[in-house]
Design a protein around this motif. Sequence first.
Motif, mmCIF file in Angstrom:
data_model
loop_
_atom_site.group_PDB
_atom_site.id
_atom_site.type_symbol
_atom_site.label_atom_id
_atom_site.label_comp_id
_atom_site.label_asym_id
_atom_site.label_seq_id
_atom_site.Cartn_x
_atom_site.Cartn_y
_atom_site.Cartn_z
ATOM 1 N N ALA A 3 0.876 -1.101 0.074
ATOM 2 C CA ALA A 3 0.019 0.067 -0.062
ATOM 3 C C ALA A 3 0.964 1.173 0.155
ATOM 4 O O ALA A 3 0.257 2.465 -0.116
ATOM 5 N N HIS A 4 2.223 1.061 0.229
ATOM 6 C CA HIS A 4 3.075 2.383 0.001
ATOM 7 C C HIS A 4 4.596 1.691 -0.051
ATOM 8 O O HIS A 4 4.844 0.474 0.115
ATOM 9 N N MET A 5 5.548 2.546 -0.756
ATOM 10 C CA MET A 5 6.734 1.846 -1.088
ATOM 11 C C MET A 5 7.576 1.779 0.313
ATOM 12 O O MET A 5 8.512 1.240 0.432
ATOM 13 N N THR A 6 7.056 2.606 1.379
ATOM 14 C CA THR A 6 7.884 2.436 2.660
ATOM 15 C C THR A 6 7.689 1.014 3.075
ATOM 16 O O THR A 6 8.560 0.741 4.066
ATOM 17 N N ALA A 7 7.055 0.111 2.662
ATOM 18 C CA ALA A 7 7.122 -1.190 2.834
ATOM 19 C C ALA A 7 8.400 -1.959 2.702
ATOM 20 O O ALA A 7 8.759 -3.266 3.099
ATOM 21 N N TYR A 16 -0.768 -0.026 -4.307
ATOM 22 C CA TYR A 16 -2.109 -0.403 -4.470
ATOM 23 C C TYR A 16 -3.131 -0.082 -3.444
ATOM 24 O O TYR A 16 -2.861 -0.588 -1.915
ATOM 25 N N ARG A 17 -4.131 0.682 -3.505
ATOM 26 C CA ARG A 17 -5.189 1.092 -2.313
ATOM 27 C C ARG A 17 -6.405 0.992 -2.685
ATOM 28 O O ARG A 17 -7.040 1.519 -4.039
ATOM 29 N N ARG A 18 -7.270 0.388 -2.021
ATOM 30 C CA ARG A 18 -8.732 0.450 -2.529
ATOM 31 C C ARG A 18 -9.401 1.853 -1.989
ATOM 32 O O ARG A 18 -8.756 2.323 -1.076
ATOM 33 N N HIS A 69 1.806 5.500 -8.263
ATOM 34 C CA HIS A 69 3.235 5.253 -8.065
ATOM 35 C C HIS A 69 3.684 6.195 -7.030
ATOM 36 O O HIS A 69 3.357 7.335 -6.918
ATOM 37 N N GLN A 70 4.933 5.640 -6.247
ATOM 38 C CA GLN A 70 5.452 6.173 -5.152
ATOM 39 C C GLN A 70 7.166 6.271 -5.449
ATOM 40 O O GLN A 70 7.431 5.278 -5.735
ATOM 41 N N VAL A 71 7.511 7.288 -4.863
ATOM 42 C CA VAL A 71 9.200 7.438 -4.593
ATOM 43 C C VAL A 71 9.211 7.556 -3.322
ATOM 44 O O VAL A 71 8.601 8.354 -2.459
ATOM 45 N N ASP A 72 9.761 6.610 -2.499
ATOM 46 C CA ASP A 72 9.934 6.677 -0.896
ATOM 47 C C ASP A 72 11.718 6.597 -0.836
ATOM 48 O O ASP A 72 12.395 6.164 -1.548
ATOM 49 N N ALA A 73 11.953 7.235 0.427
ATOM 50 C CA ALA A 73 13.497 7.282 0.411
ATOM 51 C C ALA A 73 13.838 7.311 1.887
ATOM 52 O O ALA A 73 13.250 7.615 2.727
ATOM 53 N N PHE A 107 6.007 5.623 11.409
ATOM 54 C CA PHE A 107 7.124 5.166 11.397
ATOM 55 C C PHE A 107 8.184 6.440 11.439
ATOM 56 O O PHE A 107 9.259 6.189 11.312
ATOM 57 N N THR A 108 7.561 7.525 11.487
ATOM 58 C CA THR A 108 8.715 8.613 12.004
ATOM 59 C C THR A 108 8.290 9.593 12.941
ATOM 60 O O THR A 108 7.135 9.632 13.329
ATOM 61 N N HIS A 109 9.057 10.340 13.470
ATOM 62 C CA HIS A 109 8.758 11.276 14.451
ATOM 63 C C HIS A 109 10.150 12.293 14.868
ATOM 64 O O HIS A 109 11.165 11.523 15.156
ATOM 65 N N TYR A 168 16.574 10.306 8.148
ATOM 66 C CA TYR A 168 15.298 10.861 7.791
ATOM 67 C C TYR A 168 14.617 9.905 6.715
ATOM 68 O O TYR A 168 15.309 9.483 5.963
ATOM 69 N N ALA A 169 13.197 10.255 6.287
ATOM 70 C CA ALA A 169 12.659 9.417 5.099
ATOM 71 C C ALA A 169 11.727 10.192 4.499
ATOM 72 O O ALA A 169 11.036 11.092 5.351
ATOM 73 N N PHE A 170 11.086 9.965 3.579
ATOM 74 C CA PHE A 170 10.070 10.658 2.812
ATOM 75 C C PHE A 170 9.364 9.814 1.584
ATOM 76 O O PHE A 170 9.977 8.907 1.221
HETATM 77 N N1 DAH Z 1 4.025 6.136 3.169
HETATM 78 C C1 DAH Z 1 3.462 7.128 3.621
HETATM 79 C C2 DAH Z 1 2.274 7.154 2.627
HETATM 80 O O1 DAH Z 1 2.009 6.317 1.610
HETATM 81 C C3 DAH Z 1 4.126 8.244 2.892
HETATM 82 C C4 DAH Z 1 5.665 8.607 3.820
HETATM 83 C C5 DAH Z 1 5.688 9.480 4.591
HETATM 84 C C6 DAH Z 1 6.580 7.870 3.601
HETATM 85 C C7 DAH Z 1 6.600 9.668 5.812
HETATM 86 C C8 DAH Z 1 7.800 7.957 4.412
HETATM 87 C C9 DAH Z 1 7.735 9.096 5.431
HETATM 88 O O2 DAH Z 1 8.924 7.368 4.210
HETATM 89 O O3 DAH Z 1 8.795 8.999 6.219
HETATM 90 O O4 DAH Z 1 1.267 7.901 2.904
#
Ligand code: DAH
Length: 441
Positions: free
Chosen positions: A132-136, A156-158, A170-174, A257-259, A297-299
Amino acid sequence: MTKLFIRNIRVSSINLYKNYTTITKPATSLKINDKEFVTDDYTNITPKILSYLNRDLHLKKDNPISIVRQRIVNYFYSSFTHGGNPIFSVYDNLSPVVTTKQNFDDLLIPEDHPSRTKSDCYYVNRKTLLRAHMTAHQSELLRSGLDNFLMIGDVYRRDEIDSTHFPVFHQVDAVRSQRKEQLFQEHSGLELFEPMFDSKNPHMFENSINDPNKQSCHSLEATKLMETQLKTHLIGLVHALFGDNVKHRWVDAYFPFTHPSWELEIFYENNWLEVLGCGIVRNEILANAGPNNTIAYAFGLGLERIAMALYKIPDIRLMWSEDSGFVSQFQNKKLNEKITYKAVSSYPQCTNDISFWLPSDVTIDTFTNNDFYDLVRDVGGDIIEQVKLKDKFVHPKTKKHSLCYSIIYRHLERTLTQAEVNKVHKEIEKAIVKAFNVVIR
Ligand code: DAH
């Protein structure tokens, strides 16, 4: 409700999407990319959804999603180098089939978090879903020893159906991590962690997130410096994409997953547009995955939303179009060239309503909208532009519950006739009667 829908799919004998899936009768397993998965009461993935796997729009030359991906990758490649080499590695070919551990547990997403529900995700079975997100993939890549990396792919999200929502996007996660010597190059003597935190025994310490400024294990200096870098890097990215003059604002946010966490919004075409979520990675995630001497850090950001804004693409379904009228507008362009999509022609919409009585054990509040949307899309395919709930009604005498939805049909490449829309609409009626045991009004 959901069960009926799934049963309806599982007993059908179809072999539509060779290479992707084979659902045979009676279906107790599902084949995805040549791998066999046992199905169970959580299975809610549909053949339609499986047909989007391996389309890889993010890697398809000249697709707007892929153009934006390349621009983002270039920004990270050119902004972060060591000895002339890029320090970020890019993963854009990871399988979208993941475990609940990868998608949720590893990221500290609580057991009862709404994002885990069957009505929000496409489950292959209780333990497996389409990410459901690339953070997986964050934990597994950290575990493999990586420190700076981008993860890019389809998620993929309903969801509801309209011009900006599609069940696949599609997502970019880092992730960017640094050791003490890297972060404090210019201020030696500072520490990543509070003195009472023993980074060699991270599990002996309860890392709290009660302080809005930082996690209790981190030093304030480390957190603030990471925050400054994170914000500077991401504003740099937004400038690289939208130009140096774009206005932005940071909004406090929450992610498990972040703070601390933030969202970045930009003022574009007279609207505040949310472009990404980010934050300082929870130390438990890093410690569980291996590195105990870094801060990261992540985004994460959605590519469709950025491509739609940049190129003025009015409908998310267009990203999937193979029509030359669309494709040609993005071909043979320079990567940073200004492209403004021009509608080839806008074909008329056709709206038909559908009203039905719910069976006695289902109410207007317990009926799962997303099950209905998926079925409509399964039967109607890509000519479904939007489905809107129009009316809810409880009969005062019989106490029967009824729902009315408007289904808006539009073909992106030609005019639909009322007769062909009526035919599809009838098919949808038949399918919902069968799947949800409703009575058409
Ligand atoms: N995974 C989150 C989403 O799909 C977006 C996101 C937020 C990714 C914060 C991250 C993060 O890596 O640090 O909505």
